[in-house]
Design a protein around this motif. Sequence first.
Motif, PDB file in Angstrom:
ATOM      1  N   GLY A   5       0.821  -1.194   0.000  1.00  0.00           N
ATOM      2  CA  GLY A   5       0.000   0.000   0.000  1.00  0.00           C
ATOM      3  C   GLY A   5       0.860   1.252   0.000  1.00  0.00           C
ATOM      4  O   GLY A   5       2.063   1.212   0.234  1.00  0.00           O
ATOM      5  N   ARG A   6       0.215   2.361  -0.297  1.00  0.00           N
ATOM      6  CA  ARG A   6       0.962   3.609  -0.442  1.00  0.00           C
ATOM      7  C   ARG A   6       1.588   4.063   0.870  1.00  0.00           C
ATOM      8  O   ARG A   6       2.741   4.452   0.920  1.00  0.00           O
ATOM      9  N   TRP A   7       0.873   4.018   1.964  1.00  0.00           N
ATOM     10  CA  TRP A   7       1.405   4.519   3.240  1.00  0.00           C
ATOM     11  C   TRP A   7       2.404   3.551   3.849  1.00  0.00           C
ATOM     12  O   TRP A   7       3.342   3.965   4.529  1.00  0.00           O
ATOM     13  N   GLY A   8       2.227   2.268   3.615  1.00  0.00           N
ATOM     14  CA  GLY A   8       3.178   1.292   4.122  1.00  0.00           C
ATOM     15  C   GLY A   8       4.539   1.435   3.467  1.00  0.00           C
ATOM     16  O   GLY A   8       5.581   1.325   4.115  1.00  0.00           O
ATOM     17  N   ALA A   9       4.544   1.689   2.163  1.00  0.00           N
ATOM     18  CA  ALA A   9       5.806   1.884   1.443  1.00  0.00           C
ATOM     19  C   ALA A   9       6.496   3.163   1.909  1.00  0.00           C
ATOM     20  O   ALA A   9       7.723   3.187   2.072  1.00  0.00           O
ATOM     21  N   ARG A  10       5.729   4.195   2.136  1.00  0.00           N
ATOM     22  CA  ARG A  10       6.320   5.447   2.622  1.00  0.00           C
ATOM     23  C   ARG A  10       6.867   5.282   4.036  1.00  0.00           C
ATOM     24  O   ARG A  10       7.914   5.815   4.379  1.00  0.00           O
ATOM     25  N   GLY A  11       6.158   4.539   4.864  1.00  0.00           N
ATOM     26  CA  GLY A  11       6.630   4.280   6.223  1.00  0.00           C
ATOM     27  C   GLY A  11       7.912   3.467   6.228  1.00  0.00           C
ATOM     28  O   GLY A  11       8.822   3.727   7.006  1.00  0.00           O
ATOM     29  N   ALA A  12       7.990   2.476   5.352  1.00  0.00           N
ATOM     30  CA  ALA A  12       9.206   1.670   5.245  1.00  0.00           C
ATOM     31  C   ALA A  12      10.375   2.522   4.764  1.00  0.00           C
ATOM     32  O   ALA A  12      11.488   2.418   5.294  1.00  0.00           O
ATOM     33  N   ALA A  13      10.137   3.368   3.782  1.00  0.00           N
ATOM     34  CA  ALA A  13      11.200   4.245   3.281  1.00  0.00           C
ATOM     35  C   ALA A  13      11.642   5.228   4.364  1.00  0.00           C
ATOM     36  O   ALA A  13      12.847   5.482   4.524  1.00  0.00           O
ATOM     37  N   LEU A  14      10.702   5.763   5.110  1.00  0.00           N
ATOM     38  CA  LEU A  14      11.039   6.684   6.194  1.00  0.00           C
ATOM     39  C   LEU A  14      11.841   5.973   7.282  1.00  0.00           C
ATOM     40  O   LEU A  14      12.845   6.495   7.771  1.00  0.00           O
ATOM     41  N   GLY A  15      11.415   4.778   7.654  1.00  0.00           N
ATOM     42  CA  GLY A  15      12.123   4.010   8.675  1.00  0.00           C
ATOM     43  C   GLY A  15      13.544   3.663   8.250  1.00  0.00           C
ATOM     44  O   GLY A  15      14.485   3.786   9.038  1.00  0.00           O
ATOM     45  N   LEU A  16      13.721   3.241   7.009  1.00  0.00           N
ATOM     46  CA  LEU A  16      15.061   2.927   6.519  1.00  0.00           C
ATOM     47  C   LEU A  16      15.929   4.174   6.407  1.00  0.00           C
ATOM     48  O   LEU A  16      17.131   4.122   6.655  1.00  0.00           O
ATOM     49  N   GLY A  17      15.308   5.289   6.058  1.00  0.00           N
ATOM     50  CA  GLY A  17      16.057   6.546   6.003  1.00  0.00           C
ATOM     51  C   GLY A  17      16.540   6.981   7.374  1.00  0.00           C
ATOM     52  O   GLY A  17      17.678   7.429   7.538  1.00  0.00           O
ATOM     53  N   VAL A  18      15.682   6.829   8.366  1.00  0.00           N
ATOM     54  CA  VAL A  18      16.074   7.165   9.747  1.00  0.00           C
ATOM     55  C   VAL A  18      17.185   6.235  10.222  1.00  0.00           C
ATOM     56  O   VAL A  18      18.154   6.681  10.844  1.00  0.00           O
ATOM     57  N   LEU A  19      17.073   4.968   9.899  1.00  0.00           N
ATOM     58  CA  LEU A  19      18.114   4.009  10.259  1.00  0.00           C
ATOM     59  C   LEU A  19      19.451   4.390   9.623  1.00  0.00           C
ATOM     60  O   LEU A  19      20.499   4.350  10.262  1.00  0.00           O
ATOM     61  N   TRP A  20      19.414   4.796   8.348  1.00  0.00           N
ATOM     62  CA  TRP A  20      20.646   5.192   7.659  1.00  0.00           C
ATOM     63  C   TRP A  20      21.254   6.433   8.312  1.00  0.00           C
ATOM     64  O   TRP A  20      22.453   6.493   8.543  1.00  0.00           O
ATOM     65  N   TRP A  21      20.429   7.439   8.599  1.00  0.00           N
ATOM     66  CA  TRP A  21      20.955   8.660   9.217  1.00  0.00           C
ATOM     67  C   TRP A  21      21.562   8.382  10.591  1.00  0.00           C
ATOM     68  O   TRP A  21      22.603   8.937  10.946  1.00  0.00           O
ATOM     69  N   CYS A  22      20.900   7.534  11.380  1.00  0.00           N
ATOM     70  CA  CYS A  22      21.450   7.183  12.702  1.00  0.00           C
ATOM     71  C   CYS A  22      22.799   6.501  12.565  1.00  0.00           C
ATOM     72  O   CYS A  22      23.737   6.805  13.310  1.00  0.00           O
ATOM     73  N   ALA A  23      22.917   5.593  11.603  1.00  0.00           N
ATOM     74  CA  ALA A  23      24.192   4.901  11.400  1.00  0.00           C
ATOM     75  C   ALA A  23      25.265   5.870  10.920  1.00  0.00           C
ATOM     76  O   ALA A  23      26.417   5.822  11.376  1.00  0.00           O
ATOM     77  N   ALA A  24      24.905   6.784  10.014  1.00  0.00           N
ATOM     78  CA  ALA A  24      25.886   7.732   9.492  1.00  0.00           C
ATOM     79  C   ALA A  24      26.365   8.698  10.582  1.00  0.00           C
ATOM     80  O   ALA A  24      27.567   8.970  10.698  1.00  0.00           O
ATOM     81  N   VAL A  25      25.439   9.189  11.400  1.00  0.00           N
ATOM     82  CA  VAL A  25      25.812  10.110  12.478  1.00  0.00           C
ATOM     83  C   VAL A  25      26.637   9.382  13.527  1.00  0.00           C
ATOM     84  O   VAL A  25      27.664   9.890  13.996  1.00  0.00           O
TER      85      VAL A  25
END
Length: 71
Positions: A5-25
């Motif tokens: 679904g549209r919101w599930g895909a956006r939530g997954a992308a947001l979650g993975l983006g947050v995970l990436w930023w936390c790892a990079a910082v």
Amino acid sequence: MAGIGRWGARGAALGLGVLWWCAAVRLAVVPEAGMLEAAVAAGGWGLSVLPVHCVPKAQAGGAHGAGPRRG
């Protein structure tokens, strides 16, 4: 992603983006950061340079023909 679904895909992308930023910082700030943070940061960067939105010109929406362009 028809099943998610549209919101599930956006939530997954947001979650993975947050995970990436936390790892990079964490990799940049914490001296004890290890291989896991480096792998997540490198993997996220590698995915960001993939041309996932590229399609052949003939299939692109509003594509022009192969002939000469008229201004």
